[in-house]
Motif scaffolding. Structure first.
Motif, mmCIF file in Angstrom:
data_model
loop_
_atom_site.group_PDB
_atom_site.id
_atom_site.type_symbol
_atom_site.label_atom_id
_atom_site.label_comp_id
_atom_site.label_asym_id
_atom_site.label_seq_id
_atom_site.Cartn_x
_atom_site.Cartn_y
_atom_site.Cartn_z
ATOM 1 N N LEU A 191 8.226 -2.183 0.902
ATOM 2 C CA LEU A 191 7.857 -1.635 -0.410
ATOM 3 C C LEU A 191 8.343 -0.199 -0.571
ATOM 4 O O LEU A 191 8.804 0.196 -1.647
ATOM 5 N N LEU A 192 8.264 0.581 0.525
ATOM 6 C CA LEU A 192 8.737 1.965 0.472
ATOM 7 C C LEU A 192 10.235 2.016 0.200
ATOM 8 O O LEU A 192 10.706 2.846 -0.590
ATOM 9 N N ALA A 193 10.986 1.119 0.844
ATOM 10 C CA ALA A 193 12.443 1.075 0.639
ATOM 11 C C ALA A 193 12.778 0.692 -0.803
ATOM 12 O O ALA A 193 13.689 1.259 -1.410
ATOM 13 N N LEU A 194 12.027 -0.265 -1.364
ATOM 14 C CA LEU A 194 12.277 -0.688 -2.753
ATOM 15 C C LEU A 194 11.913 0.411 -3.744
ATOM 16 O O LEU A 194 12.566 0.580 -4.771
ATOM 17 N N THR A 242 20.571 -4.413 -7.016
ATOM 18 C CA THR A 242 20.274 -3.051 -7.479
ATOM 19 C C THR A 242 19.412 -3.030 -8.735
ATOM 20 O O THR A 242 18.481 -2.222 -8.857
ATOM 21 N N ASN A 243 19.703 -3.916 -9.656
ATOM 22 C CA ASN A 243 18.995 -3.898 -10.949
ATOM 23 C C ASN A 243 17.602 -4.523 -10.872
ATOM 24 O O ASN A 243 16.849 -4.467 -11.850
ATOM 25 N N LEU A 244 17.274 -5.127 -9.733
ATOM 26 C CA LEU A 244 15.986 -5.822 -9.627
ATOM 27 C C LEU A 244 15.012 -5.118 -8.677
ATOM 28 O O LEU A 244 13.976 -5.685 -8.351
ATOM 29 N N LEU A 271 11.264 -6.442 -7.899
ATOM 30 C CA LEU A 271 10.940 -6.874 -6.532
ATOM 31 C C LEU A 271 9.774 -6.066 -5.973
ATOM 32 O O LEU A 271 8.889 -6.614 -5.308
ATOM 33 N N PHE A 272 9.773 -4.765 -6.258
ATOM 34 C CA PHE A 272 8.684 -3.908 -5.770
ATOM 35 C C PHE A 272 7.341 -4.374 -6.319
ATOM 36 O O PHE A 272 6.366 -4.537 -5.569
ATOM 37 N N LEU A 273 7.278 -4.611 -7.619
ATOM 38 C CA LEU A 273 6.024 -5.047 -8.249
ATOM 39 C C LEU A 273 5.599 -6.421 -7.736
ATOM 40 O O LEU A 273 4.415 -6.659 -7.476
#
Length: 314
Positions: free
Chosen positions: A81-84, A20-22, A26-28
């Protein structure tokens, strides 16, 4: 008969929900990987088309591989990416099957294309006098077309079998994309037969190309070692070193993932390990081919020089 069970219409891809905190990091990270992958492979694809010096069998197959890598990453990364970014992990059942179909189609096609490229390198090193006559343009087109058609056909047959199954829950997949095994786990039908058929298909269209590729390189290495001069051996090896590196990376990462124990405790490790063959080969493909191939570097410099010259002298 489904009885009182409800047919699945939507699926939740859990992805990296345990981190959750990452999510932002992860997205970037995946966004950078996606942009670099698309840019690098598109650049190689365009270079091979624009530069006549690269209109050779090896670069014709490389163009196919680069195009395939663009399609492959574009099939997985945007949804992930959309989910993140938004936290929306819902995907329709039909979209999930479409994503799986495209993944399977492209992976099988890639295995076949790697096999074809190894055959091309085998002819170039082991039968150089016959290379020009055996690898004419029509032959290259036929080999590439056979690779794409093989992937399309076997994936379509498996899709037809999957569509005959009943899917009634649960509707969660602990993965970041719609993979084959997690999809089958959602079925309330007997999946033993389709699993056996998929194993046969995998042996025919992934294991067989791998063994043929391996055999080609055994002959290539033996032929190179027979060359008396050190310069001759280096020159011969340089013609296939890039392809050998990419093939080793591709199959090596797949073997690492699928050699992991198939149990629930190891599932999360396997989920992250799958990034090896989903992220690394498409990402590193341009970096491996460009520095190792003099023709690609020269072509890139020429095109950059032409662009600069065009801007300086309208």
């Amino acid at each position: 008969m489904l009885g009182n069970k409800t047919r699945i219409t939507e699926i939740i891809l859990l992805g990296f929900d345990d981190l959750t905190n990452l999510q932002s990091i992860l997205f970037l990270a995946f966004l950078v990987v996606y942009i670099v992958t698309i840019t690098g492979n598109t650049l190689i694809f365009l270079l091979v088309i624009l530069d006549r010096h690269l209109h050779t069998p090896m670069y014709f197959f490389l163009r196919n591989i680069s195009f395939l890598e663009v399609c492959y990453t574009s099939n997985i990364f945007p949804r992930m990416l959309l989910a993140l970014l938004t936290g929306n992990r819902l995907i329709s059942f039909s979209s999930c099957l479409t994503q799986w179909y495209l993944c399977t189609f492209l992976v099988v096609s890639e295995c076949c294309l790697f096999c074809v490229m190894s055959y091309d390198r085998y002819l170039a090193v082991c039968k150089p006098l016959h290379y020009a006559t055996m690898m004419k343009t029509p032959t290259c087109v036929q080999l590439a077309a056979t690779s794409w058609i093989s992937g399309f056909t076997i994936s379509l047959l498996l899709l037809i079998l999957i569509l005959k199954l009943n899917f009634c829950g649960p509707n969660e997949i602990d993965h970041y994309f719609c993979d084959y095994a997690p999809i089958l786990k959602l079925s309330c039908s007997d999946t033993r037969m389709i699993k056996k058929l998929s194993d046969v298909a995998a042996a025919m269209f992934t294991l067989s190309p791998f063994l043929l590729t391996l055999t080609s390189y055994v002959y290539i290495i033996v032929a190179i070692l027979k060359i008396p001069s050190t310069t001759g051996r280096k020159k011969a090896f340089s013609t296939c070193s890039s392809h050998l590196t990419v093939v080793s990376l591709f199959y090596g990462s797949i073997i690492i993932v699928y050699m992991l124990p198939k149990n629930e405790e190891k599932h999360k490790i396997k989920k992250f390990s799958s990034l090896l063959y989903i992220v690394l080969p498409p990402l590193l493909n341009p970096f491996i081919y460009t520095p190792r191939n003099k023709e690609v570097k020269v072509s890139l410099r020429n095109i950059i020089a032409s662009i600069v010259h065009y801007k300086l002298i309208p």
